[in-house]
Design a protein around this motif. Sequence first.
Motif, PDB file in Angstrom:
ATOM      1  N   VAL A  11      23.262  95.804  49.099  1.00 47.59           N
ATOM      2  CA  VAL A  11      24.544  96.131  48.470  1.00 47.59           C
ATOM      3  C   VAL A  11      25.440  96.870  49.459  1.00 47.59           C
ATOM      4  CG1 VAL A  11      25.641  97.546  46.683  1.00 47.59           C
ATOM      5  CG2 VAL A  11      23.660  96.117  46.117  1.00 47.59           C
ATOM      6  N   LEU A  12      24.871  97.845  50.163  1.00 42.61           N
ATOM      7  CA  LEU A  12      25.644  98.596  51.150  1.00 42.61           C
ATOM      8  C   LEU A  12      26.172  97.682  52.249  1.00 42.61           C
ATOM      9  CD1 LEU A  12      26.646 101.378  52.027  1.00 42.61           C
ATOM     10  CD2 LEU A  12      24.523 101.651  53.292  1.00 42.61           C
ATOM     11  N   PHE A  13      25.366  96.767  52.740  1.00 41.86           N
ATOM     12  CA  PHE A  13      25.797  95.830  53.769  1.00 41.86           C
ATOM     13  C   PHE A  13      26.914  94.936  53.253  1.00 41.86           C
ATOM     14  CE2 PHE A  13      25.622  93.338  57.491  1.00 41.86           C
ATOM     15  CZ  PHE A  13      25.773  92.021  57.103  1.00 41.86           C
ATOM     16  N   SER A  14      26.789  94.470  52.003  1.00 43.83           N
ATOM     17  CA  SER A  14      27.822  93.606  51.422  1.00 43.83           C
ATOM     18  C   SER A  14      29.149  94.332  51.295  1.00 43.83           C
ATOM     19  CB  SER A  14      27.387  93.113  50.040  1.00 43.83           C
ATOM     20  OG  SER A  14      26.220  92.347  50.137  1.00 43.83           O
ATOM     21  N   ILE A  15      29.102  95.583  50.856  1.00 44.71           N
ATOM     22  CA  ILE A  15      30.330  96.369  50.716  1.00 44.71           C
ATOM     23  C   ILE A  15      30.960  96.602  52.079  1.00 44.71           C
ATOM     24  CG2 ILE A  15      31.227  98.656  50.108  1.00 44.71           C
ATOM     25  CD1 ILE A  15      29.139  98.661  47.823  1.00 44.71           C
ATOM     26  N   THR A  16      30.158  96.944  53.066  1.00 41.65           N
ATOM     27  CA  THR A  16      30.672  97.184  54.414  1.00 41.65           C
ATOM     28  C   THR A  16      31.265  95.917  55.006  1.00 41.65           C
ATOM     29  OG1 THR A  16      28.978  98.862  54.749  1.00 41.65           O
ATOM     30  CG2 THR A  16      30.066  98.031  56.719  1.00 41.65           C
ATOM     31  N   ALA A  17      30.608  94.791  54.837  1.00 40.11           N
ATOM     32  CA  ALA A  17      31.116  93.529  55.384  1.00 40.11           C
ATOM     33  C   ALA A  17      32.426  93.133  54.728  1.00 40.11           C
ATOM     34  CB  ALA A  17      30.077  92.427  55.203  1.00 40.11           C
ATOM     35  N   SER A  18      32.527  93.296  53.409  1.00 43.54           N
ATOM     36  CA  SER A  18      33.773  92.909  52.753  1.00 43.54           C
ATOM     37  C   SER A  18      34.900  93.870  53.091  1.00 43.54           C
ATOM     38  CB  SER A  18      33.581  92.822  51.240  1.00 43.54           C
ATOM     39  OG  SER A  18      33.314  94.090  50.698  1.00 43.54           O
ATOM     40  N   ALA A  19      34.584  95.125  53.354  1.00 41.09           N
ATOM     41  CA  ALA A  19      35.621  96.089  53.725  1.00 41.09           C
ATOM     42  C   ALA A  19      36.178  95.787  55.109  1.00 41.09           C
ATOM     43  CB  ALA A  19      35.061  97.504  53.680  1.00 41.09           C
ATOM     44  N   GLN A  20      35.391  95.141  55.941  1.00 41.10           N
ATOM     45  CA  GLN A  20      35.840  94.837  57.291  1.00 41.10           C
ATOM     46  C   GLN A  20      36.690  93.571  57.347  1.00 41.10           C
ATOM     47  OE1 GLN A  20      32.259  94.768  59.592  1.00 41.10           O
ATOM     48  NE2 GLN A  20      32.160  96.987  59.747  1.00 41.10           N
ATOM     49  N   GLN A  21      36.671  92.760  56.287  1.00 38.38           N
ATOM     50  CA  GLN A  21      37.516  91.576  56.273  1.00 38.38           C
ATOM     51  C   GLN A  21      38.966  92.019  56.187  1.00 38.38           C
ATOM     52  OE1 GLN A  21      36.166  89.363  52.851  1.00 38.38           O
ATOM     53  NE2 GLN A  21      35.443  87.734  54.189  1.00 38.38           N
ATOM     54  N   GLN A  22      39.786  91.413  56.986  1.00 39.75           N
ATOM     55  CA  GLN A  22      41.204  91.742  56.893  1.00 39.75           C
ATOM     56  C   GLN A  22      41.959  90.526  56.391  1.00 39.75           C
ATOM     57  OE1 GLN A  22      42.946  92.737  60.577  1.00 39.75           O
ATOM     58  NE2 GLN A  22      42.311  90.903  61.628  1.00 39.75           N
ATOM     59  N   ASN A  23      43.033  90.803  55.718  1.00 44.76           N
ATOM     60  CA  ASN A  23      43.875  89.716  55.247  1.00 44.76           C
ATOM     61  C   ASN A  23      44.565  89.079  56.439  1.00 44.76           C
ATOM     62  OD1 ASN A  23      43.277  90.110  52.534  1.00 44.76           O
ATOM     63  ND2 ASN A  23      44.870  91.634  52.319  1.00 44.76           N
ATOM     64  N   THR A  24      44.688  87.780  56.390  1.00 41.42           N
ATOM     65  CA  THR A  24      45.325  87.050  57.480  1.00 41.42           C
ATOM     66  C   THR A  24      46.700  86.568  57.042  1.00 41.42           C
ATOM     67  OG1 THR A  24      44.421  84.930  56.800  1.00 41.42           O
ATOM     68  CG2 THR A  24      43.071  86.253  58.318  1.00 41.42           C
ATOM     69  N   THR A  25      47.431  86.045  57.991  1.00 39.79           N
ATOM     70  CA  THR A  25      48.737  85.482  57.691  1.00 39.79           C
ATOM     71  C   THR A  25      48.589  84.261  56.782  1.00 39.79           C
ATOM     72  OG1 THR A  25      49.523  86.323  59.804  1.00 39.79           O
ATOM     73  CG2 THR A  25      50.916  84.715  58.728  1.00 39.79           C
ATOM     74  N   ALA A  26      47.431  83.614  56.803  1.00 43.00           N
ATOM     75  CA  ALA A  26      47.181  82.518  55.860  1.00 43.00           C
ATOM     76  C   ALA A  26      47.219  83.044  54.422  1.00 43.00           C
ATOM     77  CB  ALA A  26      45.842  81.854  56.150  1.00 43.00           C
ATOM     78  N   ASP A  27      46.719  84.262  54.199  1.00 43.87           N
ATOM     79  CA  ASP A  27      46.797  84.879  52.877  1.00 43.87           C
ATOM     80  C   ASP A  27      48.257  85.149  52.505  1.00 43.87           C
ATOM     81  OD1 ASP A  27      43.952  84.998  52.570  1.00 43.87           O
ATOM     82  OD2 ASP A  27      43.949  86.752  53.885  1.00 43.87           O
ATOM     83  N   PHE A  28      49.025  85.613  53.485  1.00 45.71           N
ATOM     84  CA  PHE A  28      50.455  85.835  53.254  1.00 45.71           C
ATOM     85  C   PHE A  28      51.134  84.510  52.898  1.00 45.71           C
ATOM     86  CE2 PHE A  28      54.852  85.967  54.698  1.00 45.71           C
ATOM     87  CZ  PHE A  28      55.316  87.113  54.053  1.00 45.71           C
ATOM     88  N   HIS A  29      50.780  83.462  53.624  1.00 47.93           N
ATOM     89  CA  HIS A  29      51.350  82.132  53.378  1.00 47.93           C
ATOM     90  C   HIS A  29      51.082  81.692  51.942  1.00 47.93           C
ATOM     91  CE1 HIS A  29      51.025  77.631  53.547  1.00 47.93           C
ATOM     92  NE2 HIS A  29      52.228  77.816  54.022  1.00 47.93           N
ATOM     93  N   ARG A  30      49.868  81.895  51.460  1.00 51.59           N
ATOM     94  CA  ARG A  30      49.540  81.542  50.077  1.00 51.59           C
ATOM     95  C   ARG A  30      50.345  82.394  49.100  1.00 51.59           C
ATOM     96  NH1 ARG A  30      44.666  80.599  52.501  1.00 51.59           N
ATOM     97  NH2 ARG A  30      43.884  82.712  52.256  1.00 51.59           N
TER      98      ARG A  30
END
Length: 106
Positions: A11-30
């Motif tokens: 669980v700790l690893f999953s939370i840390t990994a998802s926190a490190q994901q950053q939104n990309t310009t593709a997300d902005f495009h959507r």
Amino acid sequence: MRNVIVVFAIVLFSITASAQQQNTTADFHRACNAPDGSFLDGFTTGYVSGIYAVLPDVNVSATTPRGDVRDAVCQYVNLHPELWDESYSWGVTKALRALYSVTRKP
């Protein structure tokens, strides 16, 4: 007890990994395709306004509606998929500089 520790580590690893994901310009495009008046429409308008407010080399006329600037940035991002892997802020910054830079050549 060992199972609890293993589950906790997963669980700790999953939370840390998802926190490190950053939104990309593709997300902005959507988000640019959100309906007028929606939360995402307001968010992208505010986000673009916030970025251009702190860029000294970007000159957007005070009489230009914020929604028009957002639409221009959305259109630029749509036409430049090479920006889609950039971070949200960097892709918007590049689009604003390309569209409204005071050093832009005609």
